[in-house]
Enzyme design. Structure first.
Site, mmCIF file in Angstrom:
data_model
loop_
_atom_site.group_PDB
_atom_site.id
_atom_site.type_symbol
_atom_site.label_atom_id
_atom_site.label_comp_id
_atom_site.label_asym_id
_atom_site.label_seq_id
_atom_site.Cartn_x
_atom_site.Cartn_y
_atom_site.Cartn_z
ATOM 1 N N ASP A 173 3.860 3.828 -7.966
ATOM 2 C CA ASP A 173 4.284 2.739 -8.848
ATOM 3 C C ASP A 173 5.050 3.265 -10.052
ATOM 4 O O ASP A 173 6.121 2.753 -10.408
ATOM 5 C CB ASP A 173 3.050 1.968 -9.337
ATOM 6 C CG ASP A 173 2.522 0.994 -8.310
ATOM 7 O OD1 ASP A 173 3.196 -0.013 -8.054
ATOM 8 O OD2 ASP A 173 1.442 1.240 -7.757
ATOM 9 N N ILE A 174 4.483 4.258 -10.717
ATOM 10 C CA ILE A 174 5.068 4.731 -11.965
ATOM 11 C C ILE A 174 6.415 5.411 -11.717
ATOM 12 O O ILE A 174 7.363 5.247 -12.495
ATOM 13 C CB ILE A 174 4.079 5.665 -12.686
ATOM 14 C CG1 ILE A 174 2.891 4.843 -13.186
ATOM 15 C CG2 ILE A 174 4.756 6.400 -13.841
ATOM 16 C CD1 ILE A 174 1.777 5.658 -13.786
#
Length: 400
Positions: A173-174
């Site tokens: 995600d990051i």
């Protein structure tokens, strides 16, 4: 001191992590980020614990508070015709729209890039999804662990005997959130020249593969499939963690001079002349013989003693620390890496600060995470100039 992105208006349709991480950075840098949420429930992350508890039963999701600090929340039903029309009116006043729905969702709502560009040709539209807007996997659901698995991250993480191991934070995600931030800033720069906005397609899987560049470079060059090797580096030795008397130490030998210095610190100058360990390539080839020797030696003293001795000799080393130890680090406090924001009903809460410092600008949380719909009326007034009667009609029609 002003913030670098002051004056930039962002409509944020994202939820949970990848998208909100991107818009968190934009908000930290000064953009006005209006978070568009469902009228009932809002972002699912509002229910992710652990929670800060306040007076009168107030509670605040630490997950949501960290990712959505400094944003404004507006409730808007995009499935409602009046809500859709209102969103398009907001798009006319915006610079950027960010969403992380599954591929095709905005098209089904009649709000994809061609529609938005029709009302605002300067709009930057950034779409983040698990697998991108096209391709065989485009319509699959995705979470971080799925992306880590399918990109190969899990296959090279952990130890040989431990089995596939997820990286301990949501790098899928990051990583996508960071790439999307870069893409938006680049598109804004291009817009200064062309006068036109554009569409950005960010795939979590693509971004994860990009972060694994070295694993793929080694495979393309050698034909050997990378495997999990614990904390060890695939081509530098010793470049890993070792147990000490009271914990663990990370040692990173990057040059032959550092190797010689390490051997001097541990009292084993003979290792420099050992034909198995003369060069980095030799040490890497014979790492299974070298590791037990070093592990036995490092167990003889505490982590702090070894770190002090190695740093004094010019050998990169550091303690393996727990999160609570990092949170108490005076160096990070001096660098301003902890931020405190005050949440209504909760009080002061501590967050990780924005990591970049500027010479003439500032960055970091501009305020607390918003309550659901807290800024709906304010946004409609400041962006569109609506009066109380118009806003009341929108409520009656279920748009907000």
């Amino acid at each position: 001191m002003t913030r670098p992105l002051e004056g930039l208006r962002v409509l944020d349709l994202t939820r949970v992590l990848a998208g909100p991480y991107c818009t968190m950075i934009l908000a930290d840098l000064g953009a006005e980020v209006v978070k568009i949420e469902r009228p009932r429930g809002g972002d699912n992350a509002r229910e992710n614990g652990p929670f800060w508890e306040g007076a009168g039963g107030a509670r605040l999701s630490s997950y949501f508070a960290s990712l959505n600090r400094g944003k404004r929340s507006m409730t808007l039903d995009l499935a409602n015709p009046a809500g859709k029309d209102l969103f398009l009116r907001l798009v006319r006043r915006a610079d950027v729209v960010v969403e992380n729905f599954r591929a095709g969702t905005m098209r089904r709502w009649g709000l994809d890039y061609p529609v938005l560009a029709g009302v605002n040709p300067r709009i930057i539209y950034a779409a983040c999804s698990g697998f991108g807007q096209d391709g065989a996997y485009a319509h699959r659901p995705a979470y971080d662990v799925i992306v880590q698995a399918m990109a190969g991250t899990i296959s090279i993480n952990g130890t040989p005997e431990g089995g596939p191991t997820r990286v301990g934070f949501s790098i899928g995600d990051i990583g996508a959130g960071l790439f999307m931030t870069i893409a938006i800033l680049a598109a804004l720069h291009e817009r200064d020249r062309s006068g036109r906005g554009q569409w950005i397609d960010v795939s979590m899987l693509d971004c994860q593969v990009a972060l694994l560049e070295n694993a793929f470079a080694r495979y393309f060059a050698s034909g050997q499939v990378p495997e999990p090797i614990g904390s060890r580096h695939p081509v530098r030795t010793p470049f890993q963690t070792f147990p000490t008397r009271d914990g663990f130490i990370a040692v990173a030998v990057g040059t032959e001079r550092q190797w010689q210095a390490l051997c001097g610190v541990i009292g084993r100058d003979d290792l420099v002349r050992d034909p198995r360990f003369v060069t980095n390539a030799d040490r890497t080839r014979h790492h299974q013989e070298l590791e037990p020797i070093l592990a036995t030696i490092f167990r003889g003293e505490t982590t702090d003693v070894w770190v002090s001795r190695l740093l004094a000799a010019g050998v990169p080393a550091g303690p393996v620390r727990r999160i609570d130890q990092v949170a108490g680090d005076p160096h990070l406090a001096e660098r301003g890496m902890w931020a405190t924001v005050v949440h209504p009903g909760i009080g002061p809460v501590r967050l990780v600060n924005h990591p970049v410092r500027y010479g003439r600008s500032r960055a970091g949380p501009a305020g607390p995470a918003p309550a659901l719909g807290e800024h709906t009326v304010e946004t409609l007034r400041s962006w569109l100039g609506l009066d109380d009667r118009s806003i009341a009609e929108l409520r009656e029609r279920g748009a907000i």
